[in-house]
Design a protein around this motif. Structure first.
Motif, short mmCIF file in Angstrom:
data_model
loop_
_atom_site.label_atom_id
_atom_site.label_comp_id
_atom_site.label_asym_id
_atom_site.label_seq_id
_atom_site.Cartn_x
_atom_site.Cartn_y
_atom_site.Cartn_z
N ARG A 176 0.86 -1.19 0.00
CA ARG A 176 0.00 0.00 0.00
C ARG A 176 0.89 1.23 0.00
O ARG A 176 1.82 1.33 0.78
CB ARG A 176 -0.91 0.01 1.22
CG ARG A 176 -1.82 1.23 1.30
CD ARG A 176 -2.61 1.25 2.60
NE ARG A 176 -3.51 0.13 2.70
CZ ARG A 176 -4.80 0.18 2.39
NH1 ARG A 176 -5.34 1.29 1.95
NH2 ARG A 176 -5.56 -0.90 2.51
N THR B 202 -10.39 11.41 -10.30
CA THR B 202 -10.42 10.09 -10.92
C THR B 202 -9.71 10.06 -12.26
O THR B 202 -9.30 8.99 -12.70
CB THR B 202 -11.87 9.61 -11.12
OG1 THR B 202 -12.57 10.59 -11.88
CG2 THR B 202 -12.55 9.39 -9.79
N LYS C 179 -6.26 8.35 -12.29
CA LYS C 179 -6.13 6.90 -12.14
C LYS C 179 -5.42 6.22 -13.31
O LYS C 179 -4.46 5.48 -13.10
CB LYS C 179 -7.50 6.28 -11.89
CG LYS C 179 -7.45 4.79 -11.66
CD LYS C 179 -8.82 4.21 -11.39
CE LYS C 179 -8.69 2.71 -11.20
NZ LYS C 179 -9.94 2.05 -10.97
N ASP D 175 -5.29 -1.26 -7.26
CA ASP D 175 -6.54 -0.71 -6.76
C ASP D 175 -6.27 0.66 -6.16
O ASP D 175 -5.43 0.79 -5.28
CB ASP D 175 -7.15 -1.64 -5.70
CG ASP D 175 -8.50 -1.16 -5.23
OD1 ASP D 175 -9.25 -0.59 -6.04
OD2 ASP D 175 -8.80 -1.35 -4.03
N ASP E 96 -7.66 3.79 -4.05
CA ASP E 96 -8.68 4.14 -3.08
C ASP E 96 -8.64 5.65 -2.86
O ASP E 96 -7.71 6.16 -2.23
CB ASP E 96 -8.41 3.39 -1.77
CG ASP E 96 -9.49 3.63 -0.73
OD1 ASP E 96 -10.26 4.59 -0.87
OD2 ASP E 96 -9.54 2.86 0.25
N TYR E 97 -9.63 6.36 -3.39
CA TYR E 97 -9.65 7.82 -3.29
C TYR E 97 -9.97 8.30 -1.88
O TYR E 97 -9.57 9.38 -1.49
CB TYR E 97 -10.66 8.41 -4.28
CG TYR E 97 -10.28 8.11 -5.70
CD1 TYR E 97 -9.27 8.84 -6.33
CD2 TYR E 97 -10.89 7.09 -6.41
CE1 TYR E 97 -8.89 8.55 -7.62
CE2 TYR E 97 -10.51 6.80 -7.70
CZ TYR E 97 -9.52 7.53 -8.30
OH TYR E 97 -9.13 7.24 -9.58
N MET E 98 -10.66 7.48 -1.10
CA MET E 98 -11.01 7.87 0.27
C MET E 98 -9.76 7.98 1.15
O MET E 98 -9.70 8.81 2.03
CB MET E 98 -11.97 6.85 0.90
CG MET E 98 -13.30 6.75 0.17
SD MET E 98 -14.24 8.30 0.20
CE MET E 98 -14.80 8.27 1.88
N THR E 99 -8.78 7.14 0.88
CA THR E 99 -7.55 7.15 1.69
C THR E 99 -6.34 7.65 0.90
O THR E 99 -5.22 7.62 1.41
CB THR E 99 -7.25 5.74 2.23
OG1 THR E 99 -7.06 4.85 1.13
CG2 THR E 99 -8.36 5.23 3.13
N SER F 266 -4.74 6.31 -1.54
CA SER F 266 -3.72 5.28 -1.60
C SER F 266 -3.93 4.34 -2.77
O SER F 266 -5.01 4.26 -3.34
CB SER F 266 -3.67 4.49 -0.28
OG SER F 266 -4.90 3.85 -0.05
#
Length: 75
Positions: A7, A16, A19, A36, A38-41, A43
């Protein structure tokens, strides 16, 4: 195959549309199983074959996108 996950925190990715730029850095690399984001974190989680590529090499390749990546602790 010794599949592992790494990670990385992405510094400066806000949307986005970024990406594909990040994913492109590892496309075609047979050691990479999945990517993968992850936009929330903010990472990216990369599943990879540790017999073929190292976390350090993945980080170098990801940084080819122009973003800075910091390895997240614990993974």
């Amino acid at each position: 195959m010794p599949i592992q996950k790494a990670r990385f925190k992405i510094v400066g990715m806000y949307c986005t549309t970024c990406k594909p730029i990040v994913e492109k850095q590892l496309k075609g690399e047979q050691a990479i199983e999945s990517i993968d984001i992850d936009y929330m974190t903010d990472s990216v989680i990369v599943e990879y074959d540790s017999a073929l590529i190292t976390k350090e090499k993945i980080k170098e390749r990801l940084e080819g996108s122009g973003y800075k990546f910091v390895r997240a602790a614990g993974r």
